[in-house]
Write a protein that holds these residues in place. Structure first.
Motif, short mmCIF file in Angstrom:
data_model
loop_
_atom_site.label_atom_id
_atom_site.label_comp_id
_atom_site.label_asym_id
_atom_site.label_seq_id
_atom_site.Cartn_x
_atom_site.Cartn_y
_atom_site.Cartn_z
N PHE A 128 20.35 -1.22 -50.91
CA PHE A 128 20.44 -2.21 -49.58
C PHE A 128 21.35 -1.44 -48.66
CE2 PHE A 128 19.20 -4.78 -53.00
CZ PHE A 128 18.03 -5.46 -52.55
N ILE A 129 20.94 -0.27 -47.86
CA ILE A 129 21.66 0.54 -46.97
C ILE A 129 20.74 0.78 -45.77
CG2 ILE A 129 21.11 2.26 -48.60
CD1 ILE A 129 23.55 3.83 -47.19
N THR A 130 21.15 0.22 -44.57
CA THR A 130 20.26 0.54 -43.47
C THR A 130 19.97 2.31 -43.19
OG1 THR A 130 20.80 -1.53 -42.61
CG2 THR A 130 19.87 0.08 -41.24
N ALA A 131 19.01 2.66 -43.13
CA ALA A 131 18.97 4.08 -42.93
C ALA A 131 17.70 4.33 -41.97
CB ALA A 131 18.25 5.05 -44.22
N ARG A 132 18.17 4.08 -40.72
CA ARG A 132 17.11 4.43 -39.51
C ARG A 132 17.18 5.91 -39.08
NH1 ARG A 132 19.22 0.40 -34.91
NH2 ARG A 132 21.21 0.90 -35.89
N GLY A 184 20.69 6.67 -40.32
CA GLY A 184 22.24 5.86 -40.29
C GLY A 184 21.70 4.44 -39.96
N GLY A 185 22.93 3.76 -39.97
CA GLY A 185 23.26 2.63 -40.21
C GLY A 185 24.33 1.94 -40.29
N PRO A 186 24.85 0.66 -40.41
CA PRO A 186 26.18 0.24 -40.58
C PRO A 186 26.84 0.90 -41.98
CG PRO A 186 24.83 -1.61 -40.14
CD PRO A 186 23.87 -0.22 -40.32
N SER A 226 21.93 9.36 -44.63
CA SER A 226 21.02 10.64 -44.72
C SER A 226 20.75 11.00 -46.36
CB SER A 226 21.76 11.42 -43.90
OG SER A 226 21.59 10.96 -42.46
N ILE A 227 21.68 10.98 -46.79
CA ILE A 227 21.61 11.77 -48.36
C ILE A 227 20.46 10.79 -48.85
CG2 ILE A 227 22.61 11.99 -50.70
CD1 ILE A 227 25.27 12.67 -49.08
N LEU A 228 20.42 9.45 -48.83
CA LEU A 228 19.45 8.65 -49.57
C LEU A 228 17.97 8.77 -48.93
CD1 LEU A 228 21.51 5.61 -50.78
CD2 LEU A 228 21.08 7.66 -52.08
N TYR A 229 18.06 8.77 -47.57
CA TYR A 229 16.70 8.85 -47.01
C TYR A 229 15.97 10.42 -47.47
CZ TYR A 229 13.52 8.30 -43.27
OH TYR A 229 12.23 8.02 -42.39
N ASN A 230 17.01 11.18 -47.59
CA ASN A 230 16.36 12.71 -47.77
C ASN A 230 16.17 12.93 -49.37
OD1 ASN A 230 15.81 13.96 -44.95
ND2 ASN A 230 17.48 12.87 -44.83
N SER A 231 15.72 11.85 -49.94
CA SER A 231 15.61 12.07 -51.39
C SER A 231 14.51 11.09 -52.12
CB SER A 231 17.10 11.68 -52.09
OG SER A 231 17.16 10.37 -51.97
N ALA A 232 14.39 11.09 -53.29
CA ALA A 232 13.51 10.17 -54.02
C ALA A 232 13.79 8.74 -53.70
CB ALA A 232 13.54 10.50 -55.30
N PHE A 233 15.02 8.26 -53.48
CA PHE A 233 15.64 7.16 -53.24
C PHE A 233 15.09 6.45 -52.01
CE2 PHE A 233 19.01 8.66 -56.00
CZ PHE A 233 19.09 7.61 -56.98
N ARG A 234 14.31 7.25 -51.04
CA ARG A 234 13.78 6.80 -49.85
C ARG A 234 13.08 5.53 -50.13
NH1 ARG A 234 10.49 9.93 -45.00
NH2 ARG A 234 12.17 11.52 -45.57
N GLU A 235 12.06 5.49 -51.01
CA GLU A 235 11.18 4.42 -51.50
C GLU A 235 12.04 3.02 -51.58
OE1 GLU A 235 7.86 4.67 -50.41
OE2 GLU A 235 8.57 6.65 -49.73
N LEU A 237 14.89 2.10 -50.29
CA LEU A 237 15.82 1.64 -49.27
C LEU A 237 15.34 0.68 -48.45
CD1 LEU A 237 16.76 5.09 -47.65
CD2 LEU A 237 17.89 3.95 -49.58
N ARG A 238 16.28 -0.61 -48.43
CA ARG A 238 16.13 -1.71 -47.89
C ARG A 238 17.21 -1.97 -46.92
NH1 ARG A 238 12.22 -0.40 -50.11
NH2 ARG A 238 11.02 -1.62 -51.90
#
Length: 298
Positions: A128-132, A184-186, A226-235, A237-238
């Motif tokens: 639960f991390i905003t990654a726009r 990014g996000g909060p 950014s680290i999580l968005y550019n990884s296998a964790f992207r799917e 992310l909420r």
């Protein structure tokens, strides 16, 4: 005054570490801990190294409240917030929690702690991390990551902004060291320990990422996302679970009061920021009644 939990007979398999960054108002922090206290919850408090730790010491008498031992100084929009979170991760991860919930000492829950735990149990494994993506969804933030910012040059008291302007006028645009889609996000979020460990591993493997973000403005809103968005964790992310209102044009969070109560409740979020007892002390009693939290004085 001692903190006494009100849910200690409840059983849960979920273990949550609340990592709380603070620098003032220990009594307000006490109410936050009380509101979040629940079986399976521990609290790791990072007190800004610039602040006197003494007023906070009584909080650590409670068996599930711990001080983050490696404290770092925190300056607004600088790298210190990131370092404080990483220091907290390093102390939390060996204890094997399911989730790490990163908060400010000026946050407060909008829903009961038990409901938060049930939500995590039902959505276990999601982050639960905003990654726009900045280019597509947050273009106003691009200058914060691609221009030079000297927020970490604390010794320079005069001429800093003028030097920034000169650097950005004569130097090439900054280039991120990896082929990342910056997002990014909060900077307040709830992630699995697996994701937190992955972030630490990436930064240890690629110290150039940290060096890059040290010349960004408010990099805490970009580095973890950014680290999580550019990884296998992207799917996984909420959106983050925090409600916040931003003051236009200056990057500061608006201080919430009882006038914002209905908007907070309508958000559906689990937490909100930012609160201040000096601005509106009554809002804490209102929220404590809303979530069923009771302060007990021994």
């Amino acid at each position: 005054m001692l903190l006494c939990g009100t849910n200690r007979n409840v059983k849960t398999k979920m273990k949550v570490a609340h990592l709380i960054l603070t620098h003032k108002q220990p009594r307000q922090l006490e109410r936050l801990i009380q509101a979040l206290d629940y079986p399976g919850a521990d609290f790791f408090i990072h007190v800004d190294r610039k602040a006197d730790i003494t007023p906070f010491q009584y909080l650590f008498a409670k068996p599930n409240v711990f001080m983050v031992q490696k404290r770092t100084p925190i300056y607004w929009a600088a790298y210190g917030t990131i370092q404080a979170i990483l220091n907290g991760f390093a102390e939390i991860l060996p204890k094997q929690y399911n989730y790490i919930n990163v908060m400010s000492g000026q946050d407060f829950p909008l829903k009961p702690a038990g409901e938060f735990f049930r939500f995590l149990e039902e959505n276990n494994g999601q982050e639960f991390i905003t990654a726009r993506p900045l280019k597509e969804e947050w273009p106003d933030a691009l200058s914060r990551v691609y221009n030079y910012h000297l927020v970490n040059v604390h010794w320079m008291k005069k001429g800093k902004h003028r030097l920034e302007q000169l650097m950005n006028a004569v130097l090439p645009r900054r280039r991120f060291p990896l082929n990342y889609t910056l997002a990014g996000g909060p900077n307040w979020f709830t992630v699995t320990s697996e994701a937190a460990a992955f972030i630490i591993d990436v930064l240890e493997l690629r110290p150039d990422i940290a060096r890059y973000f040290k010349y960004c403005w408010g990099a805490d809103e970009f580095i973890f996302a950014s680290i999580l968005y550019n990884s296998a964790f992207r799917e996984r992310l909420r959106e983050c679970l925090l409600f916040c209102k931003w003051l236009p044009g200056n990057g500061h969070a608006e201080i919430l009061t009882t006038n914002d109560l209905e908007e907070m409740k309508a958000s559906g979020k689990f937490f909100a920021r930012k609160f201040d007892t000096d601005t509106d002390n009554h809002i804490f009693s209102v929220l404590e009644e809303l979530i069923g939290s009771k302060r007990q004085i021994a």
